[in-house]
Write a protein that holds these residues in place. Sequence first.
Motif, mmCIF file in Angstrom:
data_model
loop_
_atom_site.group_PDB
_atom_site.id
_atom_site.type_symbol
_atom_site.label_atom_id
_atom_site.label_comp_id
_atom_site.label_asym_id
_atom_site.label_seq_id
_atom_site.Cartn_x
_atom_site.Cartn_y
_atom_site.Cartn_z
ATOM 1 N N VAL A 173 0.929 -1.040 0.053
ATOM 2 C CA VAL A 173 0.029 0.051 -0.022
ATOM 3 C C VAL A 173 1.048 1.262 0.203
ATOM 4 O O VAL A 173 0.690 2.197 -0.911
ATOM 5 C CB VAL A 173 -0.997 0.057 1.149
ATOM 6 C CG1 VAL A 173 -1.658 1.247 1.287
ATOM 7 C CG2 VAL A 173 -1.999 -0.980 1.119
ATOM 8 N N VAL A 174 1.889 1.361 0.789
ATOM 9 C CA VAL A 174 2.856 2.401 0.914
ATOM 10 C C VAL A 174 3.567 2.767 -0.390
ATOM 11 O O VAL A 174 3.770 3.801 -0.689
ATOM 12 C CB VAL A 174 3.877 2.070 2.288
ATOM 13 C CG1 VAL A 174 4.929 3.258 1.849
ATOM 14 C CG2 VAL A 174 3.023 2.483 3.501
ATOM 15 N N ALA A 175 3.925 1.555 -1.131
ATOM 16 C CA ALA A 175 4.706 1.689 -2.418
ATOM 17 C C ALA A 175 3.723 2.395 -3.313
ATOM 18 O O ALA A 175 4.006 3.220 -4.204
ATOM 19 C CB ALA A 175 5.079 0.280 -2.694
ATOM 20 N N CYS A 176 2.480 2.079 -3.599
ATOM 21 C CA CYS A 176 1.446 2.759 -4.238
ATOM 22 C C CYS A 176 1.181 4.017 -3.637
ATOM 23 O O CYS A 176 1.346 4.937 -4.668
ATOM 24 C CB CYS A 176 0.267 1.931 -4.087
ATOM 25 S SG CYS A 176 -0.976 2.370 -5.242
ATOM 26 N N LEU A 177 1.039 4.226 -2.523
ATOM 27 C CA LEU A 177 0.994 5.650 -2.254
ATOM 28 C C LEU A 177 2.094 6.639 -2.505
ATOM 29 O O LEU A 177 1.874 7.676 -3.168
ATOM 30 C CB LEU A 177 0.700 5.800 -0.754
ATOM 31 C CG LEU A 177 -0.559 5.020 -0.184
ATOM 32 C CD1 LEU A 177 -0.476 5.199 1.524
ATOM 33 C CD2 LEU A 177 -1.875 5.820 -0.697
ATOM 34 N N VAL A 178 3.351 6.326 -2.300
ATOM 35 C CA VAL A 178 4.723 7.071 -2.920
ATOM 36 C C VAL A 178 4.482 7.076 -4.210
ATOM 37 O O VAL A 178 4.802 8.164 -4.997
ATOM 38 C CB VAL A 178 5.993 6.111 -2.496
ATOM 39 C CG1 VAL A 178 7.077 6.741 -2.962
ATOM 40 C CG2 VAL A 178 6.004 6.192 -1.001
ATOM 41 N N ALA A 179 4.173 6.183 -5.095
ATOM 42 C CA ALA A 179 4.168 5.891 -6.605
ATOM 43 C C ALA A 179 3.277 6.900 -7.053
ATOM 44 O O ALA A 179 3.532 7.420 -8.232
ATOM 45 C CB ALA A 179 4.125 4.424 -7.228
ATOM 46 N N ASN A 180 2.164 7.073 -6.259
ATOM 47 C CA ASN A 180 1.251 8.116 -6.888
ATOM 48 C C ASN A 180 1.098 9.429 -6.284
ATOM 49 O O ASN A 180 0.025 10.057 -6.470
ATOM 50 C CB ASN A 180 -0.300 7.288 -6.671
ATOM 51 C CG ASN A 180 -0.485 6.248 -7.862
ATOM 52 O OD1 ASN A 180 -0.669 6.533 -8.833
ATOM 53 N ND2 ASN A 180 -0.197 5.108 -7.208
ATOM 54 N N GLY A 181 2.285 9.707 -5.519
ATOM 55 C CA GLY A 181 2.511 11.111 -5.110
ATOM 56 C C GLY A 181 1.544 11.289 -3.713
ATOM 57 O O GLY A 181 1.331 12.387 -3.283
ATOM 58 N N VAL A 182 0.769 10.465 -3.145
ATOM 59 C CA VAL A 182 0.017 10.707 -1.929
ATOM 60 C C VAL A 182 0.970 11.045 -0.853
ATOM 61 O O VAL A 182 0.486 11.853 -0.207
ATOM 62 C CB VAL A 182 -0.784 9.543 -1.810
ATOM 63 C CG1 VAL A 182 -1.754 10.005 -0.452
ATOM 64 C CG2 VAL A 182 -1.897 9.221 -2.978
ATOM 65 N N VAL A 183 2.023 10.226 -0.513
ATOM 66 C CA VAL A 183 3.133 10.556 0.528
ATOM 67 C C VAL A 183 4.502 10.657 -0.117
ATOM 68 O O VAL A 183 4.622 10.258 -1.051
ATOM 69 C CB VAL A 183 2.883 9.366 1.476
ATOM 70 C CG1 VAL A 183 1.550 9.320 1.961
ATOM 71 C CG2 VAL A 183 3.293 8.049 0.781
#
Length: 196
Positions: A146-156
């Motif tokens: 989930v975190v990898a996805c959030l980072v990849a999509n600029g959320v975090v």
Amino acid sequence: MRVFVIVGAAATIVVAALGGCASAGHPSSGASSPAFQGPVPSFTGPWASEFEQAYRSTNSDAVHEILAKGSITDRDYAEVSAEYERCMANKGFPTRVTGPGGEAEIDGGEDSLKADEACNGDFAIIASLRGSILRNPQNLDENEIVVACLVANGVVPQSYTAKEYESNLESQTFPFSIDDAEFTRCARDPLGLSGD
């Protein structure tokens, strides 16, 4: 009134994070029956432990027959889905399974929740495990994907860690809006496997 139900571990993560969403996570309702005491098949693969746990959680011959193969086919899922829909309809609540991992629409509002609890035993076990496998086939660490996805999509930012995310889930405080569409997508489909 229509109630939207999502069965499964992945749903629990999403529902926990999304708080006010019109969804309810329903873990397997095998709590009313004692755990299975007989022999359990030897499972292999990334989900072996979860297959064993699911097998032990119920005395249902139908669920045991499905799980014993070590996989859950589309046909298996269709059969338990149809049985769940029949049971709900017999209790006066027309229901339609709408997704591949336990998502369903129930006509009847909150009154239907008791019927759902009575009907969803086999369905919940199979749908929960199947949904988790479809979402994360290799059973990778949930927080990390989930975190990898959030980072990849600029959320975090890239410095945001799985440990921070776990802490945020526990406290239900996040350094981003839980209404962010990218967060919702990452929580539901962190590996981008659904094709949506």
